[in-house]
Design a protein around this motif. Structure first.
Motif, short mmCIF file in Angstrom:
data_model
loop_
_atom_site.label_atom_id
_atom_site.label_comp_id
_atom_site.label_asym_id
_atom_site.label_seq_id
_atom_site.Cartn_x
_atom_site.Cartn_y
_atom_site.Cartn_z
N ALA A 222 3.52 1.66 4.46
CA ALA A 222 4.07 3.02 4.45
C ALA A 222 5.59 2.99 4.30
CB ALA A 222 3.67 3.75 5.74
N GLU A 223 6.24 1.97 4.84
CA GLU A 223 7.69 1.82 4.67
C GLU A 223 8.02 1.23 3.30
OE1 GLU A 223 9.02 -0.62 7.88
OE2 GLU A 223 8.37 0.79 9.43
N GLU A 224 7.23 0.25 2.86
CA GLU A 224 7.51 -0.41 1.59
C GLU A 224 7.45 0.55 0.41
OE1 GLU A 224 5.99 -4.99 2.50
OE2 GLU A 224 4.58 -3.53 1.65
N ILE A 225 6.50 1.48 0.41
CA ILE A 225 6.31 2.35 -0.76
C ILE A 225 7.41 3.39 -0.90
CG2 ILE A 225 3.82 1.98 -0.92
CD1 ILE A 225 3.39 4.63 0.49
N LEU A 226 8.32 3.45 0.06
CA LEU A 226 9.49 4.33 -0.08
C LEU A 226 10.59 3.67 -0.90
CD1 LEU A 226 9.70 5.67 3.60
CD2 LEU A 226 8.60 6.75 1.63
N THR A 227 10.37 2.41 -1.31
CA THR A 227 11.39 1.66 -2.06
C THR A 227 10.96 1.50 -3.51
OG1 THR A 227 10.38 -0.52 -1.67
CG2 THR A 227 11.85 0.33 0.05
N PRO A 228 11.94 1.37 -4.43
CA PRO A 228 11.58 1.18 -5.85
C PRO A 228 10.73 -0.06 -6.09
CG PRO A 228 13.90 1.77 -5.63
CD PRO A 228 13.39 1.54 -4.23
N GLU A 229 10.93 -1.11 -5.29
CA GLU A 229 10.19 -2.36 -5.50
C GLU A 229 8.69 -2.17 -5.33
OE1 GLU A 229 9.89 -6.93 -3.73
OE2 GLU A 229 11.34 -5.53 -2.86
N TYR A 230 8.30 -1.34 -4.37
CA TYR A 230 6.88 -1.17 -4.06
C TYR A 230 6.35 0.23 -4.43
CZ TYR A 230 7.11 -5.47 -1.26
OH TYR A 230 7.26 -6.76 -0.85
N GLY A 231 7.24 1.13 -4.82
CA GLY A 231 6.85 2.54 -4.97
C GLY A 231 6.14 2.88 -6.26
N ASP A 232 6.12 1.96 -7.24
CA ASP A 232 5.40 2.18 -8.50
C ASP A 232 5.70 3.54 -9.12
OD1 ASP A 232 3.68 -0.18 -9.12
OD2 ASP A 232 3.01 0.16 -7.06
N GLY A 233 6.98 3.91 -9.09
CA GLY A 233 7.38 5.16 -9.72
C GLY A 233 7.20 6.40 -8.86
#
Length: 482
Positions: A222-233
């Motif tokens: 849930a924290e990672e997907i707030l970043t460009p690296e993990y957010g997949d756009g």
């Protein structure tokens, strides 16, 4: 609470990944707590034979011009969970899997297939009189049901709270704009703040933007997907909505995954009798014609064979570890070049490497019980279930520190139950596997980690409290203040 749970796959009816396990287990756990959870899923080919006799058929009409959508009311015999199967021969009765054709490509009409599922789901959420049952909460899963939130938004009606669970953000269900009119959604939804996604439209983004709450399957993810690296756009969209985002770890169905009661393994065991585990190791080695030396570790892989799962890294580091006496047992399918790579490794080390391409449920149980350590070197991992299964079997995971793996596997301290590395490269993975081998040869160290692993309780019963609190908070928002 009355909860309508929508998913594109549900175990034991059909399974391609972790979504099916969750959709098959969380509703059952909630029902045990007294909640009235009912499911909706497509009637893929062969599914009707797996459920109880159909009790009622409701014709929802032909909104997409592909044939009538029929709602079949029944239940899953294994756990008595009520389910509505959405039947439409033109959309769902195909020889291949639920999403891909026989050549491994997405079905060209997936946007219609899952818009129809979403439309039917939204219709049931809104019109309980059709089924003599009115849900309090609508729980959507992944892009295949995300369009349901868009239909409720498009119809501009007051409706029950909607939760969307993201099992893997990478699968966003995006399609060309020229397909949009077929969905019969309002063009007003095609804004940057709506379901438009880089010039396309996305079922997942619809599920995110128009939901009252968003969950994903681990706190770290849930924290990672707030970043460009993990957010997949989608990281920008998620950052704008992070106040309604929460991470809840998946649970494990210990009725299905427990070495004490597992019908698929030759020598059942529990923590107190973990000395029986090597008998399963021997049986697995014999089954695969591998070297039967019990004094050297056996690594296992049960996974999709993709670079996301880091399995290209395993191929690179494995030869040097095989030369030190390790063995490797692999079960999975995926990228053809990785499948070929593992088969070539098996050919080169026939007494140390066994590879099965595909997925076989009974064999996956024997593998979990028979290997010493399970390799999960994922580049990203929303939750991961195989490491949770492994823990119960006293099989120590070797994982990358990401997503749900970071939330469940620890190398140091009182909770030490596996081996963890940080960077997604061969040097880090190899170092972790060498630490694993050294620990294997240190009996006290290994047994302490095994004890921690097998005592780790992550049953669905242990996590349903979090779901109850989330559902309740949404219902309370709907209630007038006193």
């Amino acid at each position: 609470m009355k909860i309508l749970f929508a998913a594109s796959e549900i175990y034991p009816l059909i399974k391609t990944g972790g979504l099916a396990d969750v959709a098959g287990a969380l509703p059952v756990a909630l029902r045990k707590k007294g909640h009235d959870v009912r499911l909706i899923m497509p009637a893929y080919q062969g599914i009707i034979e797996k459920v109880a006799p159909i009790q009622k058929t409701i014709n929802l009409g032909n909104p997409f011009g592909v044939g009538d959508l029929l709602l079949l009311e029944t239940h899953i015999p294994e756990n008595n969970t009520p389910i509505w199967l959405l039947q439409c021969q033109a959309l769902y009765e195909r020889d291949a899997g639920p999403y891909l054709d026989a050549s491994g490509h997405d079905f060209q009409d997936n946007h219609i297939r899952f818009a129809a599922l979403s439309w039917a789901t939204a219709t049931l959420a809104l019109h309980g009189e059709l089924i003599d049952w009115q849900a309090d909460i609508l729980h959507l899963n992944d892009w295949q049901t995300g369009f349901a939130a868009a239909y409720l938004e498009s119809w501009k009606v007051k409706h029950i709270p909607v939760i969307t669970t993201v099992h893997n953000l990478r699968y966003n269900g995006s399609f060309d704009m020229d397909q949009f009119p077929r969905l019969q959604l309002s063009p007003e939804l095609l804004s940057m703040h709506g379901m438009e996604f880089y010039g396309r439209f996305s079922g997942l983004k619809a599920g995110l933007v128009y939901a009252d709450a968003i969950t994903t399957v681990s706190p770290t993810y849930a924290e990672e997907i707030l970043t460009p690296e993990y957010g997949d756009g989608l990281d920008g969209t998620l950052r704008a909505m992070k106040d309604k985002l929460v991470g809840i770890l998946n649970g494990v169905d210990y009725e299905q995954w427990s070495p004490e009661k597992d019908p698929h393994i030759s020598h059942p065991y529990r923590l107190e009798t973990v000395d029986q585990k090597p008998l399963n190791k021997l049986a697995l080695l014999q089954e695969n014609g591998l070297s039967e030396d019990l004094n050297q570790p056996v690594f296992g892989v049960v996974s999709r064979l993709t670079e996301q799962k880091g399995l290209d890294l395993v191929l690179e580091v494995m030869p040097s570890l095989l030369q030190q006496g390790a063995r490797l047992v692999v079960l999975g399918s995926g990228d053809k070049h990785l499948e070929s790579g593992y088969l070539a490794l098996q050919q080169h080390y026939p007494e140390q490497v066994a590879v099965r391409i595909g997925y076989f449920e009974d064999y996956s149980h024997r593998l979990q019980a028979g290997v010493d350590a399970l390799l999960i070197p994922s580049r990203f991992e929303p939750c991961g279930l195989t490491q949770l299964y492994a823990l119960k079997y006293g099989t120590l995971p070797v994982v990358r520190h990401t997503g749900g793996l970071a939330d469940t596997i620890f190398e140091a301290g009182e909770r030490a139950n596996g081996f963890v590395f940080k960077d997604a490269n061969t040097a880090s993975l190899q170092a972790a596997m060498i630490r694993c081998m050294e620990s294997f040869h240190d009996k006290n160290s290994w047994q302490e980690k095994q004890k921690n692993a097998m005592q780790y309780d992550h049953s669905w019963d242990a996590v349903t409290d979090q779901w109850e609190r989330l559902y309740q908070s949404l219902l309370q928002r709907e209630m007038p203040t006193q």
